[in-house]
Design a protein around this motif. Structure first.
Motif, PDB file in Angstrom:
ATOM      1  N   LEU A   1      -2.949  -9.639  -8.922  1.00 59.63           N
ATOM      2  CA  LEU A   1      -3.953  -8.693  -9.394  1.00 59.63           C
ATOM      3  C   LEU A   1      -3.305  -7.395  -9.834  1.00 59.63           C
ATOM      4  O   LEU A   1      -2.165  -7.089  -9.457  1.00 59.63           O
ATOM      5  N   ALA A   2      -4.020  -6.621 -10.629  1.00 55.87           N
ATOM      6  CA  ALA A   2      -3.538  -5.303 -11.026  1.00 55.87           C
ATOM      7  C   ALA A   2      -3.282  -4.468  -9.782  1.00 55.87           C
ATOM      8  O   ALA A   2      -4.031  -4.536  -8.797  1.00 55.87           O
ATOM      9  N   GLY A   3      -2.209  -3.683  -9.820  1.00 53.51           N
ATOM     10  CA  GLY A   3      -1.843  -2.868  -8.673  1.00 53.51           C
ATOM     11  C   GLY A   3      -0.894  -3.560  -7.723  1.00 53.51           C
ATOM     12  O   GLY A   3      -0.503  -2.998  -6.705  1.00 53.51           O
ATOM     13  N   GLY A   4      -0.523  -4.827  -8.039  1.00 55.26           N
ATOM     14  CA  GLY A   4       0.432  -5.539  -7.204  1.00 55.26           C
ATOM     15  C   GLY A   4      -0.182  -6.329  -6.069  1.00 55.26           C
ATOM     16  O   GLY A   4       0.539  -6.961  -5.297  1.00 55.26           O
ATOM     17  N   HIS A   5      -1.508  -6.314  -5.948  1.00 54.04           N
ATOM     18  CA  HIS A   5      -2.168  -7.099  -4.905  1.00 54.04           C
ATOM     19  C   HIS A   5      -2.100  -8.580  -5.260  1.00 54.04           C
ATOM     20  O   HIS A   5      -1.939  -8.945  -6.426  1.00 54.04           O
ATOM     21  N   ARG A   6      -2.258  -9.441  -4.257  1.00 56.89           N
ATOM     22  CA  ARG A   6      -2.150 -10.869  -4.498  1.00 56.89           C
ATOM     23  C   ARG A   6      -3.202 -11.620  -3.709  1.00 56.89           C
ATOM     24  O   ARG A   6      -3.409 -11.357  -2.523  1.00 56.89           O
ATOM     25  N   LEU A   7      -3.867 -12.553  -4.390  1.00 57.52           N
ATOM     26  CA  LEU A   7      -4.899 -13.370  -3.762  1.00 57.52           C
ATOM     27  C   LEU A   7      -4.361 -14.774  -3.555  1.00 57.52           C
ATOM     28  O   LEU A   7      -4.132 -15.520  -4.508  1.00 57.52           O
ATOM     29  N   GLY A   8      -4.140 -15.130  -2.281  1.00 55.91           N
ATOM     30  CA  GLY A   8      -3.738 -16.490  -1.946  1.00 55.91           C
ATOM     31  C   GLY A   8      -4.966 -17.370  -1.828  1.00 55.91           C
ATOM     32  O   GLY A   8      -6.010 -16.937  -1.334  1.00 55.91           O
TER      33      GLY A   8
ATOM     34  N   ILE B   1      -2.843  -6.899   0.532  1.00 57.69           N
ATOM     35  CA  ILE B   1      -2.955  -5.548  -0.011  1.00 57.69           C
ATOM     36  C   ILE B   1      -1.558  -4.973  -0.216  1.00 57.69           C
ATOM     37  O   ILE B   1      -0.765  -4.871   0.730  1.00 57.69           O
ATOM     38  N   ALA B   2      -1.271  -4.588  -1.444  1.00 55.84           N
ATOM     39  CA  ALA B   2       0.054  -4.045  -1.775  1.00 55.84           C
ATOM     40  C   ALA B   2       0.050  -2.536  -1.617  1.00 55.84           C
ATOM     41  O   ALA B   2      -0.875  -1.857  -2.056  1.00 55.84           O
ATOM     42  N   ARG B   3       1.088  -2.022  -0.990  1.00 54.87           N
ATOM     43  CA  ARG B   3       1.266  -0.580  -0.883  1.00 54.87           C
ATOM     44  C   ARG B   3       2.745  -0.285  -1.095  1.00 54.87           C
ATOM     45  O   ARG B   3       3.608  -0.999  -0.596  1.00 54.87           O
ATOM     46  N   GLN B   4       3.011   0.780  -1.821  1.00 49.10           N
ATOM     47  CA  GLN B   4       4.403   1.163  -2.078  1.00 49.10           C
ATOM     48  C   GLN B   4       4.632   2.601  -1.641  1.00 49.10           C
ATOM     49  O   GLN B   4       4.167   3.533  -2.290  1.00 49.10           O
ATOM     50  N   PRO B   5       5.350   2.797  -0.538  1.00 46.67           N
ATOM     51  CA  PRO B   5       5.719   4.161  -0.156  1.00 46.67           C
ATOM     52  C   PRO B   5       6.561   4.793  -1.246  1.00 46.67           C
ATOM     53  O   PRO B   5       7.405   4.134  -1.856  1.00 46.67           O
ATOM     54  N   GLU B   6       6.331   6.050  -1.515  1.00 44.14           N
ATOM     55  CA  GLU B   6       7.079   6.735  -2.568  1.00 44.14           C
ATOM     56  C   GLU B   6       8.403   7.299  -2.042  1.00 44.14           C
ATOM     57  O   GLU B   6       8.418   8.024  -1.059  1.00 44.14           O
ATOM     58  N   HIS B   7       9.477   6.924  -2.697  1.00 42.66           N
ATOM     59  CA  HIS B   7      10.808   7.491  -2.446  1.00 42.66           C
ATOM     60  C   HIS B   7      11.156   7.461  -0.957  1.00 42.66           C
ATOM     61  O   HIS B   7      11.227   8.480  -0.288  1.00 42.66           O
ATOM     62  N   ILE B   8      11.319   6.248  -0.459  1.00 45.13           N
ATOM     63  CA  ILE B   8      11.669   6.036   0.936  1.00 45.13           C
ATOM     64  C   ILE B   8      13.032   6.660   1.240  1.00 45.13           C
ATOM     65  O   ILE B   8      14.003   6.418   0.528  1.00 45.13           O
TER      66      ILE B   8
ATOM     67  N   VAL C   1      18.899  -2.921 -14.514  1.00 46.61           N
ATOM     68  CA  VAL C   1      18.557  -3.915 -13.499  1.00 46.61           C
ATOM     69  C   VAL C   1      17.617  -4.941 -14.118  1.00 46.61           C
ATOM     70  O   VAL C   1      16.602  -4.578 -14.717  1.00 46.61           O
ATOM     71  N   GLY C   2      17.965  -6.220 -13.996  1.00 45.32           N
ATOM     72  CA  GLY C   2      17.083  -7.299 -14.418  1.00 45.32           C
ATOM     73  C   GLY C   2      16.439  -7.935 -13.200  1.00 45.32           C
ATOM     74  O   GLY C   2      17.130  -8.310 -12.253  1.00 45.32           O
ATOM     75  N   VAL C   3      15.123  -8.040 -13.196  1.00 45.80           N
ATOM     76  CA  VAL C   3      14.377  -8.587 -12.060  1.00 45.80           C
ATOM     77  C   VAL C   3      13.746  -9.921 -12.445  1.00 45.80           C
ATOM     78  O   VAL C   3      13.044 -10.006 -13.461  1.00 45.80           O
ATOM     79  N   VAL C   4      14.004 -10.960 -11.663  1.00 45.60           N
ATOM     80  CA  VAL C   4      13.308 -12.230 -11.817  1.00 45.60           C
ATOM     81  C   VAL C   4      12.201 -12.254 -10.775  1.00 45.60           C
ATOM     82  O   VAL C   4      12.456 -12.432  -9.587  1.00 45.60           O
ATOM     83  N   ASP C   5      10.965 -12.044 -11.230  1.00 40.58           N
ATOM     84  CA  ASP C   5       9.820 -11.929 -10.320  1.00 40.58           C
ATOM     85  C   ASP C   5       9.026 -13.234 -10.353  1.00 40.58           C
ATOM     86  O   ASP C   5       7.970 -13.329 -10.960  1.00 40.58           O
ATOM     87  N   GLU C   6       9.574 -14.246  -9.688  1.00 41.41           N
ATOM     88  CA  GLU C   6       9.007 -15.596  -9.763  1.00 41.41           C
ATOM     89  C   GLU C   6       7.554 -15.633  -9.309  1.00 41.41           C
ATOM     90  O   GLU C   6       6.701 -16.247  -9.953  1.00 41.41           O
ATOM     91  N   ARG C   7       7.241 -14.978  -8.196  1.00 35.99           N
ATOM     92  CA  ARG C   7       5.879 -15.033  -7.651  1.00 35.99           C
ATOM     93  C   ARG C   7       5.048 -13.814  -8.022  1.00 35.99           C
ATOM     94  O   ARG C   7       3.946 -13.626  -7.516  1.00 35.99           O
ATOM     95  N   MET C   8       5.614 -12.969  -8.879  1.00 31.56           N
ATOM     96  CA  MET C   8       4.897 -11.813  -9.417  1.00 31.56           C
ATOM     97  C   MET C   8       4.393 -10.864  -8.327  1.00 31.56           C
ATOM     98  O   MET C   8       3.279 -10.353  -8.388  1.00 31.56           O
ATOM     99  N   GLU C   9       5.249 -10.631  -7.321  1.00 34.68           N
ATOM    100  CA  GLU C   9       4.886  -9.660  -6.294  1.00 34.68           C
ATOM    101  C   GLU C   9       5.968  -8.606  -6.079  1.00 34.68           C
ATOM    102  O   GLU C   9       5.753  -7.648  -5.353  1.00 34.68           O
ATOM    103  N   LEU C  10       7.102  -8.766  -6.724  1.00 34.31           N
ATOM    104  CA  LEU C  10       8.159  -7.768  -6.608  1.00 34.31           C
ATOM    105  C   LEU C  10       7.869  -6.583  -7.527  1.00 34.31           C
ATOM    106  O   LEU C  10       7.851  -5.430  -7.093  1.00 34.31           O
ATOM    107  N   ALA C  11       7.611  -6.871  -8.794  1.00 29.53           N
ATOM    108  CA  ALA C  11       7.195  -5.830  -9.741  1.00 29.53           C
ATOM    109  C   ALA C  11       5.700  -5.910 -10.014  1.00 29.53           C
ATOM    110  O   ALA C  11       5.078  -4.923 -10.379  1.00 29.53           O
ATOM    111  N   ALA C  12       5.124  -7.123  -9.855  1.00 27.48           N
ATOM    112  CA  ALA C  12       3.678  -7.347 -10.015  1.00 27.48           C
ATOM    113  C   ALA C  12       3.171  -6.852 -11.367  1.00 27.48           C
ATOM    114  O   ALA C  12       2.240  -6.062 -11.445  1.00 27.48           O
ATOM    115  N   CYS C  13       3.791  -7.346 -12.434  1.00 24.08           N
ATOM    116  CA  CYS C  13       3.367  -6.940 -13.780  1.00 24.08           C
ATOM    117  C   CYS C  13       1.997  -7.521 -14.116  1.00 24.08           C
ATOM    118  O   CYS C  13       1.703  -8.677 -13.817  1.00 24.08           O
ATOM    119  N   ALA C  14       1.170  -6.707 -14.736  1.00 28.37           N
ATOM    120  CA  ALA C  14      -0.128  -7.131 -15.245  1.00 28.37           C
ATOM    121  C   ALA C  14      -0.299  -6.502 -16.618  1.00 28.37           C
ATOM    122  O   ALA C  14      -0.214  -5.284 -16.755  1.00 28.37           O
TER     123      ALA C  14
END
Length: 319
Positions: A90-97, A122-129, A173-186
């Motif tokens: 989903l948009a925002g990086g969330h994922r529905l199993g 629910i996807a959450r990304q802390p900023e600048h860990i 950096v090249g990212v292979v996001d097989e399950r679309m949850e690392l970058a979660a492009c929409a």
């Protein structure tokens, strides 16, 4: 954007989520909906019934269908490739199993029907860990493996290392996001911040994706999440022959567990990674160099303690 997942929920269910205490809503990790059961949520490592009405929100088959229809924008055909694997990004990086009855064809699973449950992650990304692991990689910019048990934050840390290599080190950096949850492009736009010099290849198997990136994007780093097959290892090995450095993650409950699993033992013996970041369920990290004088080290030389999100007082490097 981080609350965009509420748009796929029936209105009553969305209201129940919004009514959660702020601390639990901010810590919300999963919403689990099983046909014939009350809705449950996972927050702060505890799964419990979602408060709604007098006893909770009862989930039926119509609720499941509505959520999946909204998640796929009423076009299951357009999302069939993901649904065959049991999820929708989903948009925002969330994922529905999604769970249900598999419909098989000559080439494997074609679709799912008679849907029985969904798990909204629910996807959450802390900023600048501010992480010891980030500082460690800045000081030692070589191929690095992140290992740890499920739910310890491997993907979050991997995403942060990708962003730091891209934005701080100014490297491709090249990212292979097989399950679309690392970058979660929409719609071509990453749902997570992965850096200004990062190229993302989504929905492709790691082996094929690694070769595509090598041929087309001239990456200085290649990043993949969750190495699970020998062909993943083979593709990463070939990319290392091209001078590309690697960032990857793997499931392991401990350092000894990592080295005892045949796939990972082979991977480590090949010397694919210079450094190991070991995580535990409390998000603590231990960093070590896996190679000494170009030899694979199994003794833990050069370990450093740290905690994901901040340094542990007194952590020091051992001989």
């Amino acid at each position: 954007m981080m609350d965009s997942y509420l748009s796929i929920l029936p209105s009553e269910l969305a209201r129940a989520v919004r009514a959660l205490p702020l601390s639990e809503r901010l810590g919300l990790r999963e919403l689990r909906l099983r046909c014939g059961q009350y809705a449950r949520y996972l927050s702060l490592d505890s799964e419990q019934i979602l408060p709604a009405g007098s006893s909770g929100y009862f989930v039926d088959s119509e609720c499941i269908r509505e959520i999946v229809n909204r998640a796929t924008r009423y076009s299951a055909y357009a999302s069939s490739a993901q649904l065959r694997q049991g999820f929708v990004t989903l948009a925002g990086g969330h994922r529905l199993g999604v769970c249900g009855q598999a419909v098989r064809g000559p080439e494997g699973i074609r679709s799912l029907r008679d849907l029985s449950s969904v798990n909204l992650r629910i996807a959450r990304q802390p900023e600048h860990i501010e992480s010891d692991a980030v500082e460690y990689l800045r000081a030692h910019p070589d191929s690095t493996l992140i290992a740890g048990p499920p739910g310890c934050g491997k993907t979050t840390l991997l995403r942060e290392l990708i962003r730091d290599r891209s934005d701080w080190a100014r490297e491709r950096v090249g990212v292979v996001d097989e399950r679309m949850e690392l970058a979660a492009c929409a719609g071509g736009m990453p749902g997570f911040s992965v850096g200004q010099m990062t190229d993302v290849l989504s929905g492709v198997q790691k082996e094929e994706g690694v070769y595509m990136l090598l041929r087309t994007m001239s990456p200085q780093w290649i990043a993949v999440d969750e190495i699970t097959e020998d062909r993943d290892v083979d593709a990463l090995l070939r990319s290392s022959f091209c001078g590309v450095r690697l960032l990857a993650s793997a499931h392991a409950f401990s350092r000894s567990d990592l080295f005892s699993r045949p796939l990972y033992a082979r991977m480590c013996a090949l010397g694919l990674f210079d450094h190991l970041i070991m995580m535990d369920i409390h998000h603590r990290t231990t960093m070590e160099r896996m190679k000494e004088n170009d030899q694979v080290s199994g003794s833990g030389a050069g370990r450093r303690g740290g905690e994901f999100g901040g340094a542990v007082p007194g952590a020091q490097r051992s001989a």
